[in-house]
Design an enzyme around this catalytic site. Sequence first.
Site, PDB file in Angstrom:
ATOM      1  CD  GLU A   9      53.004  51.363  40.567  1.00 46.92           C
ATOM      2  OE1 GLU A   9      53.848  52.131  41.615  1.00 46.92           O
ATOM      3  OE2 GLU A   9      53.080  50.405  39.926  1.00 46.92           O
ATOM      4  CB  SER A  31      61.598  44.268  39.566  1.00 50.18           C
ATOM      5  OG  SER A  31      62.364  44.202  40.855  1.00 50.18           O
ATOM      6  CE  LYS A  86      56.168  42.607  39.768  1.00 46.40           C
ATOM      7  NZ  LYS A  86      56.842  43.156  40.681  1.00 46.40           N
ATOM      8  CG  HIS A 145      30.177  47.967  44.347  1.00 47.09           C
ATOM      9  ND1 HIS A 145      30.227  49.320  45.609  1.00 47.09           N
ATOM     10  CD2 HIS A 145      28.777  48.024  43.620  1.00 47.09           C
ATOM     11  CE1 HIS A 145      27.925  49.050  45.362  1.00 47.09           C
ATOM     12  NE2 HIS A 145      27.791  48.627  43.984  1.00 47.09           N
TER      13      HIS A 145
END
Length: 456
Positions: free
Chosen positions: A289, A276, A282, A155
Site C-alpha cells: 500500500e 492491526s 488482521k 475489467h
Amino acid sequence: MKLWTGRFQKELDQTTNDFNSSISFDSRMFEEDIEGSIAHATMLGQCGVIEPSEAEAICRGLEEIRSEIKEGKLEIDPEQEDIHTFVEGELTQRLGSAGKRLHTARSRNDQVALDIRLYLKKQADSLIEQIKGLLKVLCKQAKENAGVVMPGYTHLQRAQPITFGHHLMAYAEMLLRDVGRLEDAKKRMDANPLGSGALASTTYGIDREITTRLLGFSSTTQNSLDGVSDRDFCMELCSALSIVMVHLSRFSEEMILWCSWEFKFVELDDAFSTGSSIMPQKKNPDIAELVRGKAGRVFGDLTTLLTVMKGLPLAYNKDMQEDKEAIFDAVDTVRMCLTAFTPMLDTMKVLPENMRKAAAGGFINATDCADYLVKKGLPFRDAYKATGTLVARCLELGLTLETLPMEEYKAVCDVFDQGVYEAISLEKCVDDRKVLGGPARENVLEQVTRVEALIQ
Ligand code: ARG
C-alpha cells in the site's frame, strides 16, 4: 563568511540566510563537489592558469576535506549557503591564497550543474541495479510458478486462463523497459558542463576536454548558456522514475488484491506484513500500500521540476535551487520502494489451489469452447453465440462448462461431442497458448531465460 564580500556592507539577514541556503539538502553531494573541484584544479594547473604547485596543494587539501567529512571528523557547517561555498571556504581556511585560486574560471552555476549530473549518474546506476534485483526475484517466482493456472482478468472480471508465471513476467517486461529508460536518461546527463562559467564561459585558456576526461563524462556540453540553464536531465530521470512507480503501484495493487480473502492467491511473509492495533485477525499488506501511495509522491516531484523550470529565462535563476529536493526525493523514494518491495515478493507464498479454484469459476474457458467449434468448421461468430447460450444455460442450472451434460451441449449445437470436455480443460487451455509471448508453461520458461540473460 559570504562569498560576495566587497560589494556588500552588511551580513545577510539570518532568516533570509536560512531561506536562501541549500546546504541542508545539497550537502549530500559533497563527494561530487570535491571530485569536480579536484578535476577543475588539475585542469587549471595543466593549462597554466594556476601554478602546478598550487593545483597540487588544492587537490591535496580537497582530498583531506573529503576524507575528514567521510570519517565524521569534519562537520558540514549548516550556516553556509551551499556545499560549494562550504568546501571552498574550508579549503581557503586551510590553504590561504592557494585555496582562493580554486574558483578561477568557474562559477557555482557550472559547479552545481556538474555536481547534480555526477550525483544522479551514480543514483541512476544504483537504481538500475536495484531493478535488476527485483527482476531476478520475479524470474525466480515465475520459474517456480510457470505452470500454475490462474484466471487472467480484463475489467477485473475473469477473462481467460493464464499462468501465474506469465502474470509475473508481464511485470518483468515493464521493468526491463524501465531499465532502458534509466539508461537513456543517464546517457543524456552524461555531458560535462564545467567551463560554462556563470553563463558565458571564460576568457582563461582552459581545456574543457580535460575535466570531461578526468570526471569520466562521455561528452562535453556545447553551449555555455545551455550547460548551466537546463535541468532536463532531472526531469527526464524523474519521468523515468515516475513510470517505474506506475509499474510498482500496479503491481502493489494486485498484491493487495491477491492478499485479500476475496482472492487469497498469495500470502505475504510475516516479516513483510503488519497487524492491526484493534483487529487481532488482521494481516495487512502495508508495504504494498505504501509503495502504491508513494507513486503519488514521485509524480509530485516530477510536477515540481516541470513547474519550476517552466518559463524561466536563460541562464541560471535561483529558482533552480528547487530542483534538488524534488529529484533527490524521487530517487530516495524509488530506492526505498524497491528495497521494501523486492524481499516482500521474494518471500511471498503462492497458493496455487486458490488460483485454480478461481480459474474454475467465471467461465474463463468460454473462448476455448467457441474455438473448439471453430476448429470443427463453424464460423467464429456462430461458435461465439452458441457458447454464450451454453453459459446462460450453465448459469440457469448452477453448473460450469465442465459439468454441463452432453445433451445440453447437443441441444445448442449438434457439432459438440465428448472431445469438448478435454478442449475446455483449463490445463489444456493454458498449454495450448504457446504463441510467442503466451502463458503456456514452456513460454513462461522461455521468457524467464530471456530476461535472465538480459540482466546478467
Ligand atoms: N545553491 C545554488 C543551487 O543549488 C547554486 C549556487 C548558484 N547560486 C547563485 N546564486 N548563482 O542552485
